[in-house]
Design a protein around this motif. Structure first.
Motif, short mmCIF file in Angstrom:
data_model
loop_
_atom_site.label_atom_id
_atom_site.label_comp_id
_atom_site.label_asym_id
_atom_site.label_seq_id
_atom_site.Cartn_x
_atom_site.Cartn_y
_atom_site.Cartn_z
N ASP A 29 8.80 23.10 -33.02
CA ASP A 29 8.35 24.40 -33.50
C ASP A 29 9.53 25.33 -33.78
O ASP A 29 9.53 26.08 -34.76
CB ASP A 29 7.40 25.04 -32.48
CG ASP A 29 6.05 24.34 -32.41
OD1 ASP A 29 5.70 23.63 -33.37
OD2 ASP A 29 5.34 24.50 -31.40
N ARG A 65 4.18 30.69 -37.90
CA ARG A 65 4.15 31.54 -39.10
C ARG A 65 4.47 32.99 -38.75
O ARG A 65 5.23 33.66 -39.45
CB ARG A 65 2.78 31.44 -39.77
CG ARG A 65 2.69 32.22 -41.07
CD ARG A 65 1.33 32.10 -41.70
NE ARG A 65 1.18 32.99 -42.85
CZ ARG A 65 0.01 33.33 -43.39
NH1 ARG A 65 -1.11 32.84 -42.89
NH2 ARG A 65 -0.03 34.13 -44.43
N ARG A 78 -0.27 26.92 -32.33
CA ARG A 78 1.14 26.72 -32.70
C ARG A 78 1.42 27.09 -34.15
O ARG A 78 2.41 27.80 -34.42
CB ARG A 78 1.57 25.29 -32.40
CG ARG A 78 1.84 25.03 -30.92
CD ARG A 78 2.64 23.75 -30.70
NE ARG A 78 1.93 22.58 -31.18
CZ ARG A 78 1.12 21.84 -30.42
NH1 ARG A 78 0.92 22.15 -29.15
NH2 ARG A 78 0.53 20.78 -30.92
N PRO A 79 0.61 26.66 -35.13
CA PRO A 79 0.90 27.08 -36.51
C PRO A 79 0.82 28.60 -36.70
O PRO A 79 1.61 29.17 -37.47
CB PRO A 79 -0.17 26.36 -37.33
CG PRO A 79 -0.56 25.19 -36.50
CD PRO A 79 -0.47 25.66 -35.09
#
Length: 319
Positions: A262, A178, A173-174
């Motif tokens: 998110d 990004r 997810r990160p």
């Protein structure tokens, strides 16, 4: 590039094979194998360096598995199962676009154009990763405007599809968040300044991050819906994915609090506003979003996509 590498490597360059096909089809793969496998028969330790876009890299990931009989290859590829006597050769991938992600994923798209109707198959193998991936943003400087846009849209699709995905996790997810932020911020400026190496580097990083996330989650509903547009309307892959992103975002956000969080990070707004922002951003790039939920035929198409192999990765799929 061929001249430069020949000058640097000399006799270490055994041969050059120019891949001309616009699609990673069974026919195109056979043409590559017909040229490549006899070279490995003479030099079995040679590495294959694949330089190109997603089609070229996908075909290389197929061809690197040498079979004892070339005639068996279509059957093997359709069955997605390697025979015990195959040979796995070293593969290095160098993407010339910012969007494919193929250099860091283990699978390859394979169009089966001999069937009626034509089918998109996914070649998936635990040994499918390239041995090395070389990311050089300078290789993307020759991309024309349309290709720059559409491959960046593919990067955005990879990132978002990794978020609204059953397989999303604390690592993917990160990376996906990004990547998506980088595409949204970078692409409009890059299209105005295509020779800006800093912007090209940003897009290459975004593509790599999305590819790494996708390598763990696979893609989902927007990709499942895209293949029909590529096959029948001849839309480039990134464009064909992008037209569905606002609708799929809307469906996913209504289901998953994690997706909501998110999306808030990506768009710097409440998730309710994310679809509007994404739609406006796409329209500014000449992409018209599509909607399927307004007609019985559209609902049927949506349900079919949700039941497909990619659709089942979507958070909204219960298949």
């Amino acid at each position: 590039m061929e001249a430069d590498l020949n000058r640097q490597w000399g006799a270490l360059c055994l041969a050059w094979i120019w891949q001309r096909s616009a699609q990673s089809s069974i026919t195109a793969a056979l043409e590559v194998c017909q040229q490549l496998w006899p070279l490995w028969a003479k030099q079995p330790d040679a590495a294959l360096l694949a330089i190109g876009g997603g089609t070229t890299l996908d075909l290389a990931k197929l061809a690197r598995f040498e079979l004892h009989d070339l005639d068996l290859a279509p059957t093997v590829w359709r069955a997605n199962k390697l025979p015990a006597d195959h040979k796995r050769h070293t593969l290095w991938c160098a993407p010339t676009t910012s969007g494919t992600g193929s250099e860091v994923t283990p699978w390859a798209t394979l169009w089966d154009l001999d069937t009626q109707p034509a089918l998109k198959r996914s070649w998936s193998c635990v040994e499918g990763f390239a041995d090395q991936a070389w990311i050089d943003p300078n290789l993307t400087l020759s991309c024309p405007e349309g290709l720059t846009r559409d491959t960046a849209l593919d990067t955005l699709a990879h990132a978002l599809e990794s978020i609204w995905n059953h397989h999303a996790n604390a690592i993917t997810r990160p990376l996906a968040v990004r990547s998506a932020r980088m595409v949204l911020q970078t692409l409009p400026a890059l299209l105005k300044n295509p020779q800006d190496t800093g912007l090209r580097e940003q897009m290459s990083q975004a593509s790599l991050l999305a590819g790494l996330a996708m390598s763990q989650t696979q893609t989902a509903l927007a990709h499942a819906l895209s293949y029909d547009l590529t096959l029948h309307e001849k839309l480039p892959h990134g464009h064909a994915c992008a037209v569905w992103l606002p609708m799929v975002l809307d469906i996913a956000a209504a289901i998953s609090p994690q997706v909501q969080d998110d999306l808030a990070l990506i768009f710097d707004c409440h998730w309710h506003q994310a679809r509007q922002q994404l739609s406006a951003w796409l329209q500014s790039l000449g992409i018209t979003p599509r909607e399927l939920r307004n007609s019985p035929h559209g609902h049927h198409q949506l349900q079919q996509a949700l039941g497909s192999s990619r659709g089942r990765n979507f958070v909204g799929s219960t298949a």
